[in-house]
Write a protein that holds these residues in place. Structure first.
Motif, PDB file in Angstrom:
ATOM      1  N   SER A 405      -8.592  10.026  -6.456  1.00  0.00           N
ATOM      2  CA  SER A 405      -7.532   9.154  -6.781  1.00  0.00           C
ATOM      3  C   SER A 405      -6.913   9.880  -7.897  1.00  0.00           C
ATOM      4  O   SER A 405      -7.481  10.595  -8.747  1.00  0.00           O
ATOM      5  CB  SER A 405      -8.324   7.863  -7.309  1.00  0.00           C
ATOM      6  OG  SER A 405      -8.915   7.216  -6.133  1.00  0.00           O
ATOM      7  N   ALA A 428      -3.481   4.283 -15.190  1.00  0.00           N
ATOM      8  CA  ALA A 428      -2.692   4.388 -13.958  1.00  0.00           C
ATOM      9  C   ALA A 428      -3.900   4.881 -12.868  1.00  0.00           C
ATOM     10  O   ALA A 428      -3.996   4.540 -11.705  1.00  0.00           O
ATOM     11  CB  ALA A 428      -1.552   5.446 -13.905  1.00  0.00           C
ATOM     12  N   LYS A 431      -6.230   2.248 -11.808  1.00  0.00           N
ATOM     13  CA  LYS A 431      -5.577   1.224 -11.130  1.00  0.00           C
ATOM     14  C   LYS A 431      -5.408   1.759  -9.430  1.00  0.00           C
ATOM     15  O   LYS A 431      -5.752   1.033  -8.673  1.00  0.00           O
ATOM     16  CB  LYS A 431      -3.701   1.299 -11.576  1.00  0.00           C
ATOM     17  CG  LYS A 431      -2.820   0.562 -10.458  1.00  0.00           C
ATOM     18  CD  LYS A 431      -1.635   0.384 -10.889  1.00  0.00           C
ATOM     19  CE  LYS A 431      -0.506  -0.325 -10.123  1.00  0.00           C
ATOM     20  NZ  LYS A 431       0.793  -0.126 -10.548  1.00  0.00           N
ATOM     21  N   ALA A 432      -5.351   3.178  -9.379  1.00  0.00           N
ATOM     22  CA  ALA A 432      -5.513   3.749  -8.115  1.00  0.00           C
ATOM     23  C   ALA A 432      -7.030   3.323  -7.524  1.00  0.00           C
ATOM     24  O   ALA A 432      -6.960   3.145  -6.332  1.00  0.00           O
ATOM     25  CB  ALA A 432      -5.289   5.205  -8.088  1.00  0.00           C
ATOM     26  N   GLN A 435      -7.183  -0.102  -6.331  1.00  0.00           N
ATOM     27  CA  GLN A 435      -6.100  -0.568  -5.139  1.00  0.00           C
ATOM     28  C   GLN A 435      -6.978   0.097  -3.896  1.00  0.00           C
ATOM     29  O   GLN A 435      -6.290   0.049  -2.677  1.00  0.00           O
ATOM     30  CB  GLN A 435      -4.733   0.115  -5.170  1.00  0.00           C
ATOM     31  CG  GLN A 435      -4.102  -0.699  -6.561  1.00  0.00           C
ATOM     32  CD  GLN A 435      -2.516  -0.358  -6.505  1.00  0.00           C
ATOM     33  OE1 GLN A 435      -2.440   0.710  -5.565  1.00  0.00           O
ATOM     34  NE2 GLN A 435      -1.860  -1.125  -7.375  1.00  0.00           N
ATOM     35  N   ARG A 439      -5.454   7.749  -3.495  1.00  0.00           N
ATOM     36  CA  ARG A 439      -4.007   7.200  -3.659  1.00  0.00           C
ATOM     37  C   ARG A 439      -3.946   7.618  -5.000  1.00  0.00           C
ATOM     38  O   ARG A 439      -4.546   8.221  -6.043  1.00  0.00           O
ATOM     39  CB  ARG A 439      -3.905   5.898  -3.374  1.00  0.00           C
ATOM     40  CG  ARG A 439      -4.692   4.890  -4.525  1.00  0.00           C
ATOM     41  CD  ARG A 439      -4.203   3.419  -4.144  1.00  0.00           C
ATOM     42  NE  ARG A 439      -5.109   3.137  -2.846  1.00  0.00           N
ATOM     43  CZ  ARG A 439      -4.803   2.494  -1.808  1.00  0.00           C
ATOM     44  NH1 ARG A 439      -3.281   1.890  -1.947  1.00  0.00           N
ATOM     45  NH2 ARG A 439      -5.385   2.244  -0.662  1.00  0.00           N
ATOM     46  N   CYS A 441      -1.232   6.915  -8.333  1.00  0.00           N
ATOM     47  CA  CYS A 441      -0.490   5.763  -8.916  1.00  0.00           C
ATOM     48  C   CYS A 441       0.266   6.347 -10.148  1.00  0.00           C
ATOM     49  O   CYS A 441      -0.422   7.321 -10.857  1.00  0.00           O
ATOM     50  CB  CYS A 441      -1.327   4.666  -9.312  1.00  0.00           C
ATOM     51  SG  CYS A 441      -2.077   3.397  -8.155  1.00  0.00           S
ATOM     52  N   SER A 444       2.933   2.734 -15.177  1.00  0.00           N
ATOM     53  CA  SER A 444       4.011   1.784 -14.860  1.00  0.00           C
ATOM     54  C   SER A 444       4.248   1.364 -16.485  1.00  0.00           C
ATOM     55  O   SER A 444       3.785   1.179 -17.318  1.00  0.00           O
ATOM     56  CB  SER A 444       3.256   0.345 -14.074  1.00  0.00           C
ATOM     57  OG  SER A 444       4.500  -0.836 -14.333  1.00  0.00           O
TER      58      SER A 444
END
Length: 537
Positions: A405, A428, A431-432, A435, A439, A441, A444
């Motif tokens: 990630s 971030a 957050k990946a 989720q 992935r 991210c 934000s």
């Protein structure tokens, strides 16, 4: 050191007037003791040749046999001017000599040149010894043959000098090549350059302007057509190792070349050992990537460069997914293999200008200079895809697919300081993880408000099962906690296939960070289960 008080005071005063600190003695034995055991380390030793008790040649040999003075430059001071005397001194380990009647300017230039050489040698030796103590690395071996290049502005004279050297007893110790003075030299692999005075100091691109006083440069001997005090001084002031004329006897030239080569090759050996040890000091031993300390130093440098030139810079933090499960199910050897495999794929996928580092544990970090957010996200996705196909196998069977990630952030789009940028990218990255992992991210600009931390309504507090669901969803990869037993009890009390059974199975992988809240839930969950069973009866 000179047994003549008059000569000692005369030369000592000339050196002191030039701004140098000088220690003087008339005794060879006292000089030996001061140099090898005294409280001071000397940058240069000047020794008289003709002395009672012990001559300068024997004193030089003893000094060269002591670790403290092995690399200290030694100049022999003499009133003799015979070739045999000079050759004997050079073979004993002296770096050079000059006569007591040498002009002041020449003597001072020679002394200052060798003091600079001595300081550089001492620094290299100290770095080498310190690194050797820390790293316990063997010394770098010397190459079997020295490399010598001759560059003369007159090709005929260059050829004559080359023939004489090839026919000398030293010829088996070096590989000799002739280089045209018209060839522009920006770098060389030679250990020694023998160059004519015009090549060294005249013209648009004098060689000493490029290589003089350069730590990485080869030794340089300047050969002049005729003796000139002013040209000799200019030669040493420009960083040459020696100055000779075409009238220098071949035996002396060979002896001086041998001295210069030994000195240069020893310095190169020390530099190689130092550089190798320094590389080890900034490298992660398991993966071969840069380590955390180097990464943060490089990040600071790159961040300041981006600020100065107003260039974007992207930072990527990556984390190997489910790494704990790799260790638990396949063993720590497989875990090390997984880290090495990910490191290899990241390094192969990154650009040569990117900095790839192991940030700690299963986390990696990458600095992408002159890269904006859009390009950074493309690069991070490329890194993720490069790892996705990797598989690690356990020594006793079993295998596991690897994924990573990533969190991505960019200066100046997301932050104005290194600390802020790292914190945002770290968020971030997690957050990946939340989720679903595997992935990428980006940071934000809108603060995230996760549902798990939303304050519940007092009228409808989340039931224990929902609270448990949130805890398990937030942390699956941490170390097993003290709640293992309670989780197993709850697991056994539930029915296979129902949500509680699934949640408690995942709960076994929960970390200490959620221990307190889990313990608070245990009684309530158990009570609910018991009540539901009682109602069913």
């Amino acid at each position: 050191m000179d047994d003549s008080i008059i000569a000692l005071e005369t030369i000592g005063s000339r050196l002191k007037e030039s701004g140098l600190e000088v220690a003087m003695t008339t005794s060879p034995l006292e000089a030996l003791a001061l140099a090898t055991e005294g409280p001071q380390l000397f940058d240069l030793l000047i020794l008289d040749v003709m002395m009672p008790q012990m001559n300068g040649h024997e004193l030089t040999r003893q000094l060269r046999g002591h670790a403290r003075t092995l690399n200290t430059p030694i100049l022999l001071l003499t009133s003799l001017d015979s070739t045999d005397d000079r050759v004997t001194g050079l073979k004993a380990g002296a770096d050079d000599f000059f006569t007591k009647t040498a002009p002041d300017a020449e003597m001072i230039a020679r002394v200052r040149s060798f003091i600079s050489l001595g300081k550089m040698r001492a620094q290299l030796q100290a770095q080498h010894e310190a690194m050797a103590r820390v790293m316990r690395e063997p010394e770098a071996p010397m190459p079997p043959q020295a490399r010598v290049e001759i560059i003369h502005h007159t090709p005929v004279m260059g050829e004559r000098l080359a023939r004489a050297l090839r026919g000398s007893p030293l010829s088996g110790d070096f590989h000799l090549t002739l280089r045209s003075p018209s060839q522009r030299m920006t770098t060389t692999e030679a250990d020694l350059l023998v160059v004519s005075y015009p090549v060294a100091l005249e013209g648009d691109q004098p060689l000493l302007k490029r290589f003089g006083f350069d730590e990485e440069a080869p030794a340089i001997i300047v050969v002049d057509e005729v003796e000139s005090t002013s040209r000799r001084v200019s030669t040493f002031d420009s960083g040459a190792d020696d100055y000779l004329t075409l009238n220098t006897p071949m035996a002396e030239l060979i002896a001086r070349m041998g001295t210069a080569l030994r000195r240069q090759r020893r310095q190169r050996q020390l530099r190689t050992s130092r550089d190798r040890a320094m590389l080890v000091a900034v490298t992660d031993p398991l993966t071969g990537l840069y380590n955390r300390a180097y990464f943060h130093e490089a990040l600071g440098v790159e961040f300041r460069r981006a600020q100065r030139y107003k260039h974007p810079m992207t930072l990527v933090l990556l984390d190997l997914d489910h790494f704990k499960q790799v260790n638990d199910t396949l063993g720590h050897t497989a875990g090390d293999q997984a880290l090495r495999e990910v490191s290899t794929r990241l390094r192969q996928t990154a650009r040569s200008t990117d900095v790839v580092a192991r940030h700690g544990g299963e986390e990696f970090a990458m600095i992408l200079p002159e890269t904006d957010l859009e390009q950074g996200l493309i690069a991070a996705e490329r890194f993720r895809a490069a790892v996705e196909g990797a598989v690690v196998k356990g020594a006793r069977g079993g295998s596991r697919a690897l994924t990573i990630s990533a969190g991505v952030g960019c200066y100046p789009a997301h932050a104005s300081s290194v600390t802020e940028l790292i914190e945002l990218i770290d968020a971030a990255l997690y957050k990946a993880k939340r989720q679903g992992r595997n992935r990428v991210c980006a940071v934000s600009n809108v603060p995230e408000t996760p549902a798990a931390v939303t304050a519940p309504s007092p009228a409808s507090p989340p039931n224990p099962l929902e609270r448990l669901r949130r805890l398990v969803a937030e942390d699956l990869d941490g170390p097993l906690s003290a709640t293992r037993t309670a989780a197993r009890m709850l697991h056994e009390a539930s029915s296979p296939g129902d949500s509680l059974h699934i949640l408690t199975a995942q709960l076994r992988q929960s970390s200490d960070a959620v221990r307190q809240e889990l313990l608070a839930l245990m009684d309530e969950l158990s009570r609910n289960i018991l009540e539901s069973r009682r109602d069913s009866h």
